[in-house]
Design a protein around this motif. Structure first.
Motif, short mmCIF file in Angstrom:
data_model
loop_
_atom_site.label_atom_id
_atom_site.label_comp_id
_atom_site.label_asym_id
_atom_site.label_seq_id
_atom_site.Cartn_x
_atom_site.Cartn_y
_atom_site.Cartn_z
N ARG A 195 0.82 -1.21 0.00
CA ARG A 195 0.00 0.00 0.00
C ARG A 195 0.86 1.26 0.00
O ARG A 195 0.42 2.31 -0.48
CB ARG A 195 -0.94 0.00 1.21
CG ARG A 195 -2.01 -1.07 1.13
CD ARG A 195 -3.11 -0.87 2.16
NE ARG A 195 -4.15 -1.88 1.97
CZ ARG A 195 -4.15 -3.06 2.58
NH1 ARG A 195 -3.17 -3.36 3.42
NH2 ARG A 195 -5.11 -3.92 2.35
N GLU A 196 2.07 1.17 0.50
CA GLU A 196 2.93 2.34 0.54
C GLU A 196 3.49 2.62 -0.85
O GLU A 196 3.94 1.71 -1.55
CB GLU A 196 4.09 2.13 1.52
CG GLU A 196 3.66 1.89 2.95
CD GLU A 196 3.12 0.49 3.18
OE1 GLU A 196 3.39 -0.39 2.33
OE2 GLU A 196 2.41 0.28 4.18
N PRO A 197 3.50 3.87 -1.29
CA PRO A 197 4.05 4.20 -2.61
C PRO A 197 5.57 4.05 -2.61
O PRO A 197 6.20 4.01 -1.54
CB PRO A 197 3.64 5.66 -2.81
CG PRO A 197 3.46 6.19 -1.42
CD PRO A 197 2.95 5.05 -0.60
N PRO A 198 6.19 3.97 -3.78
CA PRO A 198 7.65 3.87 -3.85
C PRO A 198 8.31 5.05 -3.14
O PRO A 198 7.86 6.20 -3.25
CB PRO A 198 7.94 3.91 -5.36
CG PRO A 198 6.65 3.49 -6.01
CD PRO A 198 5.55 3.95 -5.11
N ALA A 199 9.36 4.77 -2.38
CA ALA A 199 9.99 5.80 -1.56
C ALA A 199 10.51 6.96 -2.41
O ALA A 199 10.36 8.13 -2.04
CB ALA A 199 11.14 5.19 -0.74
N ARG A 235 -0.66 4.29 -7.89
CA ARG A 235 -2.00 4.75 -7.52
C ARG A 235 -3.07 3.99 -8.30
O ARG A 235 -4.08 3.56 -7.74
CB ARG A 235 -2.09 6.25 -7.81
CG ARG A 235 -3.42 6.88 -7.49
CD ARG A 235 -3.47 8.28 -8.03
NE ARG A 235 -3.50 8.30 -9.49
CZ ARG A 235 -3.36 9.40 -10.23
NH1 ARG A 235 -3.13 10.56 -9.64
NH2 ARG A 235 -3.41 9.33 -11.53
N SER A 236 -2.85 3.82 -9.60
CA SER A 236 -3.82 3.09 -10.41
C SER A 236 -3.96 1.65 -9.95
O SER A 236 -5.07 1.11 -9.89
CB SER A 236 -3.40 3.13 -11.89
OG SER A 236 -3.40 4.45 -12.39
N ALA A 237 -2.82 1.02 -9.62
CA ALA A 237 -2.86 -0.37 -9.16
C ALA A 237 -3.61 -0.49 -7.84
O ALA A 237 -4.42 -1.41 -7.64
CB ALA A 237 -1.44 -0.91 -9.03
N LEU A 266 -8.33 1.93 -1.02
CA LEU A 266 -8.85 3.21 -1.49
C LEU A 266 -8.32 4.36 -0.63
O LEU A 266 -8.00 5.44 -1.15
CB LEU A 266 -10.37 3.20 -1.47
CG LEU A 266 -11.04 2.17 -2.39
CD1 LEU A 266 -12.56 2.32 -2.34
CD2 LEU A 266 -10.56 2.31 -3.83
N GLU A 267 -8.21 4.14 0.67
CA GLU A 267 -7.67 5.18 1.55
C GLU A 267 -6.19 5.42 1.28
O GLU A 267 -5.70 6.54 1.42
CB GLU A 267 -7.89 4.80 3.01
CG GLU A 267 -9.35 4.91 3.44
CD GLU A 267 -9.63 4.36 4.82
OE1 GLU A 267 -10.75 4.57 5.32
OE2 GLU A 267 -8.72 3.71 5.40
N ALA A 268 -5.47 4.37 0.88
CA ALA A 268 -4.06 4.54 0.54
C ALA A 268 -3.90 5.25 -0.80
O ALA A 268 -2.92 5.99 -1.00
CB ALA A 268 -3.36 3.18 0.50
#
Length: 335
Positions: free
Chosen positions: A216-220, A231-233, A254-256
């Motif tokens: 859920r965390e985006p790439p650093a 985000r799309s994934a 969705l919250e992430a």
């Protein structure tokens, strides 16, 4: 019209079989299929031409269903059924009909030979990519797709054709597209014109399996493109969980994803995600979460009064919200 099946089902214990027929009036060909016990279907071409039905009165029946449970304006037609329609004049000469006939008769290699000189990014090129994938030649299909997309303007019709093709149930074409596009494929799947309410079970299962290991965390240190793909994934998986009846898992994705919708051109999708969070929170009977997302949705909506009116009509909301909650929501619509 009338058609007949000529074949044999071996005797034995109780068996299940599925029988089907596909008729291509413009191509003058028909094939019949039978699948035993859930196995691969066996197909035969009909040796008896099917006569088209006689002329008669036309009837158009349009079926529809709501795209969003609290929508007051959206209507999306999902089926058009025509009965008694026939072409009065012969078709104009069209060389693609010969290829279409080969495809209908499962002569895939012959069809590929006919499309060998198809220009990149043409309708015939997409047809060739599709057939290469169907034949199991995924690397070739991916290479041709990359060639067609290389340097292509954003408004080129090939993009719309590719998006339309990807809306079908997952198959070899999707595998080839993933090899060619990588995570950019997730952006194409999020077509605002095709809501997830129309996803078929096979597509839901595909997204959940394909994205099972997605953090859920985006790439650093992701660049804007990588963040958009992530985000799309996340959004795809969250919507798939919602369609699978797992709102508890859906809201987490969705919250992430929501904070990643920041720039102005993303506002339409951001509002859509807020509506999905509102829906899920109400179904979960989670008053704290529901208040949070209803407040955000009302603050960002240009039609807050209509949104609140739709929420009041939702079943079960009276058990979640107090009169003080409704008063606060109404105050937000008058801000």
């Amino acid at each position: 019209m009338t058609a007949y099946w000529a074949g044999t089902i071996q005797p034995g214990e109780a068996r299940r079989f599925r029988l089907g027929m596909r008729h291509f009036p413009d191509l003058g060909t028909t094939h019949l299929e039978i699948a035993l016990d859930g196995g691969e279907p066996r197909r035969v071409l009909s040796k008896h031409p099917i006569k088209p039905p006689p002329p008669g009165p036309l009837r158009l029946r349009v079926l529809n269903r709501p795209v969003q449970p609290d929508s007051v304006a959206d209507l999306q037609v999902f089926a058009v059924e025509l009965s008694g329609l026939r072409r009065a004049d012969p078709l104009p000469a069209d060389p693609s009909l010969a290829v279409a006939r080969l495809v209908a008769e499962d002569e895939i290699e012959a069809a590929l030979e006919s499309l060998a000189a198809a220009p990149a990014a043409s309708p015939e090129a997409l047809w060739r990519i599709d057939l290469l994938a169907r034949a199991g030649r995924l690397d070739e299909a991916a290479d041709h797709l990359r060639s067609s997309l290389a340097g292509l303007p954003d408004d080129h019709p090939f993009h719309a054709r590719l998006s339309q093709r990807l809306m079908r149930d997952p198959d070899n074409f999707l595998l080839a597209a993933k090899r060619a596009l990588g995570p950019a494929l997730y952006d194409i799947f999020l077509d605002p014109g095709r809501n997830e309410i129309l996803w078929r079970p096979a597509r839901i299962r595909h997204h959940l399996a394909d994205l099972a290991e997605l953090p859920r965390e985006p790439p650093a240190r992701g660049d804007p493109e990588a963040l958009r793909h992530h985000r799309s994934a996340l959004l795809l998986r969250g919507l798939a969980w919602q369609r699978a009846g797992r709102d508890d898992l859906s809201v987490r994705d969705l919250e992430a994803a929501l904070p990643l919708f920041e720039v102005a051109e993303d506002q339409h999708m951001r509002k859509y995600v807020l509506r999905r969070l509102v829906d899920a929170s109400i179904r979960l009977r989670d008053p704290t979460r529901a208040r949070r997302w209803i407040t955000a949705a009302l603050l960002e909506s240009t039609t807050a009064e209509l949104l609140l009116e739709g929420l009041r009509q939702r079943s079960g909301v009276d058990a979640i919200f107090t009169s003080a909650d409704w008063a606060r929501f109404e105050a937000l619509t008058r801000r």
